[in-house]
Design a protein around this motif. Structure first.
Motif, PDB file in Angstrom:
ATOM      1  N   LYS A 196       0.835  -1.203   0.000  1.00 13.39           N
ATOM      2  CA  LYS A 196       0.000   0.000   0.000  1.00 13.39           C
ATOM      3  C   LYS A 196       0.865   1.246   0.000  1.00 13.39           C
ATOM      4  O   LYS A 196       0.584   2.207  -0.722  1.00 13.39           O
ATOM      5  N   TRP A 197       1.916   1.234   0.805  1.00  9.92           N
ATOM      6  CA  TRP A 197       2.797   2.404   0.840  1.00  9.92           C
ATOM      7  C   TRP A 197       3.374   2.680  -0.536  1.00  9.92           C
ATOM      8  O   TRP A 197       3.392   3.818  -1.004  1.00  9.92           O
ATOM      9  N   ILE A 198       3.859   1.622  -1.171  1.00  8.56           N
ATOM     10  CA  ILE A 198       4.533   1.784  -2.471  1.00  8.56           C
ATOM     11  C   ILE A 198       3.542   2.205  -3.551  1.00  8.56           C
ATOM     12  O   ILE A 198       3.840   3.065  -4.386  1.00  8.56           O
ATOM     13  N   SER A 199       2.348   1.617  -3.550  1.00  7.08           N
ATOM     14  CA  SER A 199       1.406   1.853  -4.644  1.00  7.08           C
ATOM     15  C   SER A 199       0.601   3.130  -4.479  1.00  7.08           C
ATOM     16  O   SER A 199       0.240   3.774  -5.473  1.00  7.08           O
ATOM     17  N   ASP A 200       0.308   3.537  -3.228  1.00  9.22           N
ATOM     18  CA  ASP A 200      -0.650   4.628  -3.016  1.00  9.22           C
ATOM     19  C   ASP A 200      -0.048   5.920  -2.475  1.00  9.22           C
ATOM     20  O   ASP A 200      -0.565   6.995  -2.769  1.00  9.22           O
ATOM     21  N   ILE A 201       0.989   5.828  -1.671  1.00  2.65           N
ATOM     22  CA  ILE A 201       1.417   6.993  -0.903  1.00  2.65           C
ATOM     23  C   ILE A 201       2.600   7.679  -1.577  1.00  2.65           C
ATOM     24  O   ILE A 201       3.673   7.088  -1.723  1.00  2.65           O
ATOM     25  N   PRO A 202       2.429   8.939  -2.005  1.00  6.62           N
ATOM     26  CA  PRO A 202       3.450   9.589  -2.837  1.00  6.62           C
ATOM     27  C   PRO A 202       4.756   9.898  -2.128  1.00  6.62           C
ATOM     28  O   PRO A 202       5.773  10.092  -2.797  1.00  6.62           O
ATOM     29  N   SER A 203       4.763   9.952  -0.793  1.00  5.86           N
ATOM     30  CA  SER A 203       6.024  10.229  -0.097  1.00  5.86           C
ATOM     31  C   SER A 203       6.829   8.966   0.175  1.00  5.86           C
ATOM     32  O   SER A 203       7.911   9.044   0.775  1.00  5.86           O
ATOM     33  N   SER A 204       6.333   7.797  -0.251  1.00  3.31           N
ATOM     34  CA  SER A 204       7.071   6.557   0.013  1.00  3.31           C
ATOM     35  C   SER A 204       8.420   6.592  -0.687  1.00  3.31           C
ATOM     36  O   SER A 204       8.530   7.019  -1.835  1.00  3.31           O
ATOM     37  N   CYS A 205       9.438   6.151   0.019  1.00  2.00           N
ATOM     38  CA  CYS A 205      10.800   6.268  -0.501  1.00  2.00           C
ATOM     39  C   CYS A 205      11.685   5.236   0.188  1.00  2.00           C
ATOM     40  O   CYS A 205      11.561   5.005   1.403  1.00  2.00           O
ATOM     41  N   VAL A 206      12.567   4.604  -0.576  1.00  2.00           N
ATOM     42  CA  VAL A 206      13.545   3.700   0.025  1.00  2.00           C
ATOM     43  C   VAL A 206      14.494   4.543   0.875  1.00  2.00           C
ATOM     44  O   VAL A 206      15.043   5.552   0.427  1.00  2.00           O
ATOM     45  N   THR A 207      14.655   4.125   2.119  1.00  2.00           N
ATOM     46  CA  THR A 207      15.379   4.932   3.100  1.00  2.00           C
ATOM     47  C   THR A 207      16.398   4.067   3.835  1.00  2.00           C
ATOM     48  O   THR A 207      16.134   2.902   4.130  1.00  2.00           O
ATOM     49  N   LEU A 208      17.555   4.656   4.109  1.00  2.00           N
ATOM     50  CA  LEU A 208      18.557   3.991   4.926  1.00  2.00           C
ATOM     51  C   LEU A 208      18.614   4.684   6.279  1.00  2.00           C
ATOM     52  O   LEU A 208      18.644   5.919   6.356  1.00  2.00           O
ATOM     53  N   VAL A 209      18.618   3.879   7.329  1.00  2.00           N
ATOM     54  CA  VAL A 209      18.718   4.396   8.692  1.00  2.00           C
ATOM     55  C   VAL A 209      20.118   4.107   9.197  1.00  2.00           C
ATOM     56  O   VAL A 209      20.501   2.949   9.373  1.00  2.00           O
ATOM     57  N   HIS A 210      20.888   5.162   9.410  1.00  2.00           N
ATOM     58  CA  HIS A 210      22.297   5.012   9.790  1.00  2.00           C
ATOM     59  C   HIS A 210      22.476   5.283  11.282  1.00  2.00           C
ATOM     60  O   HIS A 210      21.955   6.264  11.808  1.00  2.00           O
ATOM     61  N   SER A 211      23.221   4.393  11.936  1.00  2.00           N
ATOM     62  CA  SER A 211      23.616   4.625  13.321  1.00  2.00           C
ATOM     63  C   SER A 211      24.942   5.384  13.304  1.00  2.00           C
ATOM     64  O   SER A 211      25.921   4.925  12.706  1.00  2.00           O
ATOM     65  N   TYR A 212      24.958   6.557  13.945  1.00  2.00           N
ATOM     66  CA  TYR A 212      26.159   7.389  13.912  1.00  2.00           C
ATOM     67  C   TYR A 212      26.946   7.229  15.199  1.00  2.00           C
ATOM     68  O   TYR A 212      26.406   7.317  16.302  1.00  2.00           O
ATOM     69  N   LEU A 213      28.243   6.973  15.052  1.00  2.00           N
ATOM     70  CA  LEU A 213      29.142   6.911  16.189  1.00  2.00           C
ATOM     71  C   LEU A 213      30.180   8.009  16.022  1.00  2.00           C
ATOM     72  O   LEU A 213      30.938   8.023  15.050  1.00  2.00           O
ATOM     73  N   GLU A 214      30.204   8.940  16.961  1.00  2.00           N
ATOM     74  CA  GLU A 214      31.140  10.062  16.847  1.00  2.00           C
ATOM     75  C   GLU A 214      32.582   9.604  16.841  1.00  2.00           C
ATOM     76  O   GLU A 214      33.447  10.222  16.228  1.00  2.00           O
ATOM     77  N   SER A 215      32.824   8.464  17.490  1.00  2.00           N
ATOM     78  CA  SER A 215      34.193   7.963  17.572  1.00  2.00           C
ATOM     79  C   SER A 215      34.625   7.253  16.299  1.00  2.00           C
ATOM     80  O   SER A 215      35.783   6.901  16.145  1.00  2.00           O
ATOM     81  N   ASN A 216      33.678   7.006  15.392  1.00  2.00           N
ATOM     82  CA  ASN A 216      34.013   6.242  14.181  1.00  2.00           C
ATOM     83  C   ASN A 216      33.184   6.755  13.009  1.00  2.00           C
ATOM     84  O   ASN A 216      32.085   6.285  12.756  1.00  2.00           O
ATOM     85  N   LEU A 217      33.731   7.729  12.297  1.00  2.00           N
ATOM     86  CA  LEU A 217      32.997   8.317  11.172  1.00  2.00           C
ATOM     87  C   LEU A 217      32.804   7.329  10.037  1.00  2.00           C
ATOM     88  O   LEU A 217      31.981   7.541   9.163  1.00  2.00           O
ATOM     89  N   ASN A 218      33.572   6.249  10.018  1.00  2.00           N
ATOM     90  CA  ASN A 218      33.481   5.287   8.921  1.00  2.00           C
ATOM     91  C   ASN A 218      32.452   4.192   9.181  1.00  2.00           C
ATOM     92  O   ASN A 218      32.414   3.208   8.457  1.00  2.00           O
ATOM     93  N   VAL A 219      31.636   4.372  10.211  1.00  2.00           N
ATOM     94  CA  VAL A 219      30.640   3.355  10.499  1.00  2.00           C
ATOM     95  C   VAL A 219      29.716   3.183   9.290  1.00  2.00           C
ATOM     96  O   VAL A 219      29.277   4.141   8.674  1.00  2.00           O
ATOM     97  N   LYS A 220      29.464   1.937   8.919  1.00  2.00           N
ATOM     98  CA  LYS A 220      28.655   1.649   7.739  1.00  2.00           C
ATOM     99  C   LYS A 220      27.371   0.910   8.089  1.00  2.00           C
ATOM    100  O   LYS A 220      26.657   0.467   7.206  1.00  2.00           O
ATOM    101  N   GLU A 221      27.111   0.754   9.354  1.00  2.97           N
ATOM    102  CA  GLU A 221      25.914   0.022   9.748  1.00  2.97           C
ATOM    103  C   GLU A 221      24.666   0.821   9.390  1.00  2.97           C
ATOM    104  O   GLU A 221      24.551   1.993   9.722  1.00  2.97           O
ATOM    105  N   PHE A 222      23.751   0.168   8.705  1.00  2.25           N
ATOM    106  CA  PHE A 222      22.496   0.830   8.365  1.00  2.25           C
ATOM    107  C   PHE A 222      21.419  -0.220   8.154  1.00  2.25           C
ATOM    108  O   PHE A 222      21.700  -1.405   7.971  1.00  2.25           O
ATOM    109  N   LYS A 223      20.173   0.237   8.176  1.00  6.42           N
ATOM    110  CA  LYS A 223      19.033  -0.637   7.932  1.00  6.42           C
ATOM    111  C   LYS A 223      18.243  -0.083   6.753  1.00  6.42           C
ATOM    112  O   LYS A 223      18.063   1.126   6.621  1.00  6.42           O
ATOM    113  N   TYR A 224      17.763  -0.993   5.901  1.00  9.13           N
ATOM    114  CA  TYR A 224      16.889  -0.604   4.794  1.00  9.13           C
ATOM    115  C   TYR A 224      15.457  -0.506   5.301  1.00  9.13           C
ATOM    116  O   TYR A 224      14.989  -1.347   6.064  1.00  9.13           O
TER     117      TYR A 224
END
Length: 268
Positions: free
Chosen positions: A151-179
């Motif tokens: 429903k989100w994909i077919s009907d809702i215009p703001s739907s968008c593939v999004t990455l959620v990144h966990s930020y660690l100040e001690s490690n700018l190269n952190v690559k952990e994220f969730k789709y």
């Protein structure tokens, strides 16, 4: 009483002969058969019914509803049908206006990307709902989550593939994220979307906003590093998870323009 043949009536009403016969199948018109020519002939009543039927169809009534209204004699019942359709059309207007708003956001994004890509600004991020998409490199299944995702994909215009990144100040190269798939909370409410327990809500929040052209992981890390410099310079700090949304594909899908929302708070 005048009579019209099927071709003349079809031309008058701007519909095909097969379309005319469909109105007949629903009992909206009742042509008589000329016994001499064995052809259908239509009178003034048929023409009037077709005019009214065409008008009902323009209001998005189905053929069943149209046939019912044309055969209904109770004015209270007809009134209720029209009031219900008025509510439906009002809802469609709201949907159309919201789609226009979202389209204008993309237009503004493109205008900024053309001239001001990779600049930073402080903006209020709208509240968003996020639905997890991939886990352990596999699409997350389940009836409720799959139904909501469709429903989100077919009907809702703001739907968008999004990455959620966990930020660690001690490690700018952190690559952990969730789709995930994200939508604006206001869109979820307008489209009467159920909030299942898998949905994570990101409240409205002040963020550092920037855009960039993503062709590799390097661009993202570079943007984050420069964003941290901007944030420090303005006496701020990163207060929550970072969201990146893919807004615009170009070059046959090889290039992806992303927006980054970095939640911030002011240092005490």
């Amino acid at each position: 009483m005048f009579q019209m043949k099927i071709k003349a009536m079809a031309n008058l009403m701007g519909i095909s002969i097969s379309g005319l016969r469909k109105y007949e199948q629903y009992g909206i018109i009742s042509p008589r058969i000329n016994k001499t020519t064995n052809q259908r002939e239509y009178d003034g009543m048929d023409m009037g019914h077709l005019f009214n039927a065409k008008r009902y169809r323009q209001y998005n009534y189905t053929m069943d509803q149209t046939a019912h209204l044309l055969n209904e004699t109770n004015l209270d019942d007809i009134l209720l049908h029209h009031l219900d359709m008025g509510d439906t059309l009002n809802k469609e207007i709201q949907y159309a206006m919201r789609r226009k708003e979202r389209l204008m956001e993309i237009i503004n994004f493109i205008e900024e990307a053309r001239f001001d890509i990779e600049t930073f600004s402080i903006r209020r991020r709208p509240a968003m709902w996020l639905l997890p998409l991939i886990e352990d490199e596999k699409l997350i299944e389940g009836e409720a989550i799959s139904d909501n995702r469709k429903k989100w994909i077919s009907d809702i215009p703001s739907s968008c593939v999004t990455l959620v990144h966990s930020y660690l100040e001690s490690n700018l190269n952190v690559k952990e994220f969730k789709y995930a798939i994200s939508i604006y909370e206001s869109d979820a409410q307008l489209w009467e979307q159920e909030r299942i327990h898998q949905v994570e809500v990101f409240e409205e929040q002040d963020c550092v906003f920037t855009t960039y052209l993503h062709t590799s992981e390097y661009e993202f890390l570079d943007r984050i590093e420069k964003a941290v410099q901007f944030i420090d310079k303005n006496g701020l700090y990163i207060s929550d998870k970072i969201l990146t949304r893919g807004v615009l594909f170009t070059n046959g899908g090889k290039s992806l323009y992303r927006e980054i929302w970095i939640p911030i708070k002011r240092k005490k």
